[in-house]
Design a protein around this motif. Structure first.
Motif, PDB file in Angstrom:
ATOM      1  N   ALA A 106       0.811  -1.214   0.000  1.00 22.40           N
ATOM      2  CA  ALA A 106       0.000   0.000   0.000  1.00 22.40           C
ATOM      3  C   ALA A 106       0.846   1.267   0.000  1.00 22.40           C
ATOM      4  O   ALA A 106       0.377   2.327  -0.442  1.00 22.40           O
ATOM      5  N   MET A 107       2.094   1.195   0.492  1.00 23.94           N
ATOM      6  CA  MET A 107       2.951   2.380   0.549  1.00 23.94           C
ATOM      7  C   MET A 107       3.147   3.002  -0.823  1.00 23.94           C
ATOM      8  O   MET A 107       3.328   4.209  -0.949  1.00 23.94           O
ATOM      9  N   ASP A 108       3.090   2.193  -1.877  1.00 28.66           N
ATOM     10  CA  ASP A 108       3.303   2.682  -3.246  1.00 28.66           C
ATOM     11  C   ASP A 108       2.036   2.645  -4.083  1.00 28.66           C
ATOM     12  O   ASP A 108       2.096   2.754  -5.308  1.00 28.66           O
ATOM     13  N   ASP A 109       0.910   2.509  -3.439  1.00 28.26           N
ATOM     14  CA  ASP A 109      -0.370   2.407  -4.144  1.00 28.26           C
ATOM     15  C   ASP A 109      -1.161   3.698  -3.952  1.00 28.26           C
ATOM     16  O   ASP A 109      -1.616   4.003  -2.851  1.00 28.26           O
ATOM     17  N   GLU A 110      -1.335   4.451  -5.020  1.00 26.51           N
ATOM     18  CA  GLU A 110      -2.043   5.727  -4.929  1.00 26.51           C
ATOM     19  C   GLU A 110      -3.523   5.550  -4.623  1.00 26.51           C
ATOM     20  O   GLU A 110      -4.188   6.515  -4.227  1.00 26.51           O
ATOM     21  N   GLN A 111      -4.028   4.349  -4.785  1.00 22.96           N
ATOM     22  CA  GLN A 111      -5.444   4.096  -4.527  1.00 22.96           C
ATOM     23  C   GLN A 111      -5.704   3.636  -3.096  1.00 22.96           C
ATOM     24  O   GLN A 111      -6.835   3.312  -2.745  1.00 22.96           O
ATOM     25  N   THR A 112      -4.650   3.604  -2.286  1.00 25.82           N
ATOM     26  CA  THR A 112      -4.802   3.227  -0.881  1.00 25.82           C
ATOM     27  C   THR A 112      -4.317   4.358   0.016  1.00 25.82           C
ATOM     28  O   THR A 112      -3.215   4.881  -0.170  1.00 25.82           O
ATOM     29  N   VAL A 113      -5.138   4.740   0.964  1.00 28.87           N
ATOM     30  CA  VAL A 113      -4.791   5.764   1.953  1.00 28.87           C
ATOM     31  C   VAL A 113      -4.419   5.058   3.258  1.00 28.87           C
ATOM     32  O   VAL A 113      -5.205   4.268   3.793  1.00 28.87           O
ATOM     33  N   ILE A 114      -3.233   5.335   3.764  1.00 25.81           N
ATOM     34  CA  ILE A 114      -2.785   4.762   5.032  1.00 25.81           C
ATOM     35  C   ILE A 114      -2.894   5.834   6.101  1.00 25.81           C
ATOM     36  O   ILE A 114      -2.308   6.912   5.967  1.00 25.81           O
ATOM     37  N   ILE A 115      -3.641   5.545   7.147  1.00 24.17           N
ATOM     38  CA  ILE A 115      -3.861   6.518   8.217  1.00 24.17           C
ATOM     39  C   ILE A 115      -3.200   6.053   9.510  1.00 24.17           C
ATOM     40  O   ILE A 115      -3.494   4.969  10.021  1.00 24.17           O
ATOM     41  N   ASP A 116      -2.306   6.884  10.020  1.00 24.04           N
ATOM     42  CA  ASP A 116      -1.705   6.686  11.341  1.00 24.04           C
ATOM     43  C   ASP A 116      -2.641   7.331  12.352  1.00 24.04           C
ATOM     44  O   ASP A 116      -2.908   8.528  12.297  1.00 24.04           O
ATOM     45  N   SER A 117      -3.136   6.536  13.298  1.00 21.84           N
ATOM     46  CA  SER A 117      -4.149   7.015  14.242  1.00 21.84           C
ATOM     47  C   SER A 117      -3.563   7.544  15.549  1.00 21.84           C
ATOM     48  O   SER A 117      -4.318   7.926  16.449  1.00 21.84           O
ATOM     49  N   LEU A 118      -2.259   7.551  15.670  1.00 22.45           N
ATOM     50  CA  LEU A 118      -1.612   7.994  16.905  1.00 22.45           C
ATOM     51  C   LEU A 118      -1.569   9.521  17.000  1.00 22.45           C
ATOM     52  O   LEU A 118      -1.994  10.224  16.087  1.00 22.45           O
ATOM     53  N   SER A 119      -1.049  10.021  18.093  1.00 22.73           N
ATOM     54  CA  SER A 119      -0.982  11.471  18.296  1.00 22.73           C
ATOM     55  C   SER A 119       0.010  12.094  17.318  1.00 22.73           C
ATOM     56  O   SER A 119       0.910  11.414  16.808  1.00 22.73           O
ATOM     57  N   PRO A 120      -0.114  13.399  17.055  1.00 19.59           N
ATOM     58  CA  PRO A 120       0.850  14.065  16.174  1.00 19.59           C
ATOM     59  C   PRO A 120       2.287  13.918  16.663  1.00 19.59           C
ATOM     60  O   PRO A 120       3.219  13.810  15.854  1.00 19.59           O
ATOM     61  N   GLU A 121       2.472  13.909  17.988  1.00 20.71           N
ATOM     62  CA  GLU A 121       3.818  13.770  18.549  1.00 20.71           C
ATOM     63  C   GLU A 121       4.395  12.384  18.240  1.00 20.71           C
ATOM     64  O   GLU A 121       5.574  12.257  17.856  1.00 20.71           O
ATOM     65  N   GLU A 122       3.570  11.355  18.386  1.00 22.06           N
ATOM     66  CA  GLU A 122       4.024   9.992  18.096  1.00 22.06           C
ATOM     67  C   GLU A 122       4.255   9.812  16.598  1.00 22.06           C
ATOM     68  O   GLU A 122       5.202   9.132  16.180  1.00 22.06           O
ATOM     69  N   TYR A 123       3.405  10.410  15.812  1.00 27.32           N
ATOM     70  CA  TYR A 123       3.561  10.343  14.352  1.00 27.32           C
ATOM     71  C   TYR A 123       4.885  10.979  13.924  1.00 27.32           C
ATOM     72  O   TYR A 123       5.592  10.452  13.060  1.00 27.32           O
ATOM     73  N   ALA A 124       5.225  12.111  14.548  1.00 29.38           N
ATOM     74  CA  ALA A 124       6.461  12.811  14.190  1.00 29.38           C
ATOM     75  C   ALA A 124       7.694  11.986  14.524  1.00 29.38           C
ATOM     76  O   ALA A 124       8.690  12.010  13.794  1.00 29.38           O
ATOM     77  N   HIS A 183       6.805   7.039  11.602  1.00 33.19           N
ATOM     78  CA  HIS A 183       5.570   6.489  11.044  1.00 33.19           C
ATOM     79  C   HIS A 183       5.862   5.723   9.764  1.00 33.19           C
ATOM     80  O   HIS A 183       6.969   5.789   9.202  1.00 33.19           O
ATOM     81  N   ILE A 184       4.884   4.989   9.303  1.00 33.12           N
ATOM     82  CA  ILE A 184       5.008   4.208   8.078  1.00 33.12           C
ATOM     83  C   ILE A 184       5.057   5.150   6.883  1.00 33.12           C
ATOM     84  O   ILE A 184       4.245   6.075   6.788  1.00 33.12           O
ATOM     85  N   PRO A 185       6.004   4.969   5.964  1.00 33.32           N
ATOM     86  CA  PRO A 185       6.098   5.845   4.793  1.00 33.32           C
ATOM     87  C   PRO A 185       4.781   5.924   4.031  1.00 33.32           C
ATOM     88  O   PRO A 185       4.113   4.913   3.814  1.00 33.32           O
ATOM     89  N   GLY A 186       4.413   7.139   3.660  1.00 36.07           N
ATOM     90  CA  GLY A 186       3.187   7.337   2.895  1.00 36.07           C
ATOM     91  C   GLY A 186       1.945   7.496   3.736  1.00 36.07           C
ATOM     92  O   GLY A 186       0.870   7.791   3.207  1.00 36.07           O
ATOM     93  N   SER A 187       2.069   7.301   5.046  1.00 32.63           N
ATOM     94  CA  SER A 187       0.887   7.429   5.907  1.00 32.63           C
ATOM     95  C   SER A 187       0.640   8.889   6.251  1.00 32.63           C
ATOM     96  O   SER A 187       1.540   9.720   6.248  1.00 32.63           O
ATOM     97  N   THR A 188      -0.607   9.178   6.550  1.00 28.31           N
ATOM     98  CA  THR A 188      -1.012  10.509   6.988  1.00 28.31           C
ATOM     99  C   THR A 188      -1.621  10.400   8.371  1.00 28.31           C
ATOM    100  O   THR A 188      -2.154   9.352   8.736  1.00 28.31           O
ATOM    101  N   ASN A 189      -1.535  11.467   9.146  1.00 31.61           N
ATOM    102  CA  ASN A 189      -1.910  11.404  10.552  1.00 31.61           C
ATOM    103  C   ASN A 189      -3.309  11.969  10.803  1.00 31.61           C
ATOM    104  O   ASN A 189      -3.595  13.114  10.473  1.00 31.61           O
ATOM    105  N   VAL A 190      -4.174  11.138  11.380  1.00 30.44           N
ATOM    106  CA  VAL A 190      -5.476  11.581  11.891  1.00 30.44           C
ATOM    107  C   VAL A 190      -5.584  11.030  13.304  1.00 30.44           C
ATOM    108  O   VAL A 190      -5.841   9.836  13.497  1.00 30.44           O
ATOM    109  N   PHE A 191      -5.387  11.868  14.295  1.00 27.15           N
ATOM    110  CA  PHE A 191      -5.334  11.434  15.689  1.00 27.15           C
ATOM    111  C   PHE A 191      -6.695  10.898  16.140  1.00 27.15           C
ATOM    112  O   PHE A 191      -7.715  11.582  16.038  1.00 27.15           O
ATOM    113  N   PHE A 192      -6.693   9.691  16.658  1.00 28.01           N
ATOM    114  CA  PHE A 192      -7.948   9.054  17.067  1.00 28.01           C
ATOM    115  C   PHE A 192      -8.656   9.797  18.192  1.00 28.01           C
ATOM    116  O   PHE A 192      -9.869   9.674  18.364  1.00 28.01           O
ATOM    117  N   GLY A 193      -7.905  10.583  18.968  1.00 30.34           N
ATOM    118  CA  GLY A 193      -8.489  11.273  20.112  1.00 30.34           C
ATOM    119  C   GLY A 193      -9.035  12.649  19.810  1.00 30.34           C
ATOM    120  O   GLY A 193      -9.381  13.385  20.737  1.00 30.34           O
TER     121      GLY A 193
END
Length: 290
Positions: free
Chosen positions: A179-197, A200-210
């Motif tokens: 999925a890291m190289d698939d433009e049709q798949t969105v990878i979401i990191d659910s952790l805090s912005p601090e943990e994401y920084a 994180h997994i390459p290509g993922s975007t951050n949306v904090f679950f809290g």
């Protein structure tokens, strides 16, 4: 009852507490963060359940009974046989519907999210059971509204549980690599912005679950505000697939559930999440630029 909402209110539940087809589940697990920092201590919520729970609720042990205790990673899905056996013992089956809640039990943090409840709901759907909902705001909202609690333990008659496992709901490490190289798949990191920084997994975007509910009332934000949290990621595009992950596959199920409520049905959860990813030296990690 063939269909129930993915998320139900306290009023909705209160009107149905006497329904013989209702199965009410307390899925609390406590994560306690040390004052000096470091990884959290994880503890069963059974004692807290016995000290006070919504009338009729039974306790489901995500820490022990409903995780693969033979895995070297925490909270991995158990075998279907083990899971179904426990569900039937709890009374969850084909002729019932289930509402799950927890205690928003992230001790030392102010996050408002029923992620333990969403984890069990996700597991039920993964095993082919759809008549399951999450209680908005969990036990804290119920109690803050002055609603009744009871002590001790409850039980339901054993049930018959069928359905088929939906393997497409679970993403593996190999799926995420692709999925890291698939433009049709969105990878979401659910952790805090601090943990994401930090990593994180390459290509993922951050949306904090809290970030999806009011910290005081525990009520979810309105749909338009929830939608705004995900819209910029592309995760709401019906033509795309979404993979959510977090530290151990728990908080990721909360983001997955909210995406479902917003109409995105093509969502999978990376069960191993960062626990598995970081344990494999061949898996790349990137850090946010500061």
């Amino acid at each position: 009852m063939n269909e129930i909402p993915l998320i139900v209110t306290t009023d909705w539940l209160a009107e149905r507490l006497d329904d013989p087809k209702l199965r009410l589940i307390d899925a609390t697990v406590f994560m306690k963060f040390p004052e000096g920092g470091g990884p959290p201590n994880v503890e069963s919520g059974r004692t807290s359940y016995e000290q006070g729970h919504i009338p009729g609720a039974v306790y489901a042990d995500l820490l022990g009974d409903l995780s693969d205790t033979d895995s070297n990673l925490p909270f991995m899905v158990p075998s279907r046989e083990a899971f179904v056996k426990k569900m039937t013992e709890l009374g969850i089956g084909d002729d019932t519907y289930t509402v799950i809640y927890d205690q928003n039990a992230l001790v030392g943090e102010t996050v408002a999210a029923s992620y333990w409840a969403s984890r069990l709901a996700w597991q039920l759907r993964y095993e082919g059971f759809d008549r399951v909902s999450i209680l908005e705001g969990g036990l804290q909202k119920w109690q803050a509204e002055g609603r009744e609690l009871t002590t001790g333990s409850s039980s339901y008659p054993t049930a018959s549980f069928s359905g088929q496992r939906r393997t497409e709901m679970l993403a593996t490490k190999e799926d995420v690599r692709k999925a890291m190289d698939d433009e049709q798949t969105v990878i979401i990191d659910s952790l805090s912005p601090e943990e994401y920084a930090v990593g994180h997994i390459p290509g993922s975007t951050n949306v904090f679950f809290g970030a999806h509910a009011d910290e005081k009332s525990k009520a979810l934000f309105a749909a338009d505000k929830l939608r705004a949290s995900f819209e910029s990621t592309g995760a709401l595009d019906p033509d795309k697939k979404v993979i959510t992950y977090c530290g151990g596959g728990i908080a990721a199920t909360w983001n997955a559930l909210l995406l479902n409520t917003l109409g995105q049905s093509n969502v999978t959860v990376y069960d191993g999440s960062m626990n598995e990813w970081t344990s494999d030296p061949s898996c790349p990690i990137v850090k946010s630029e500061t």
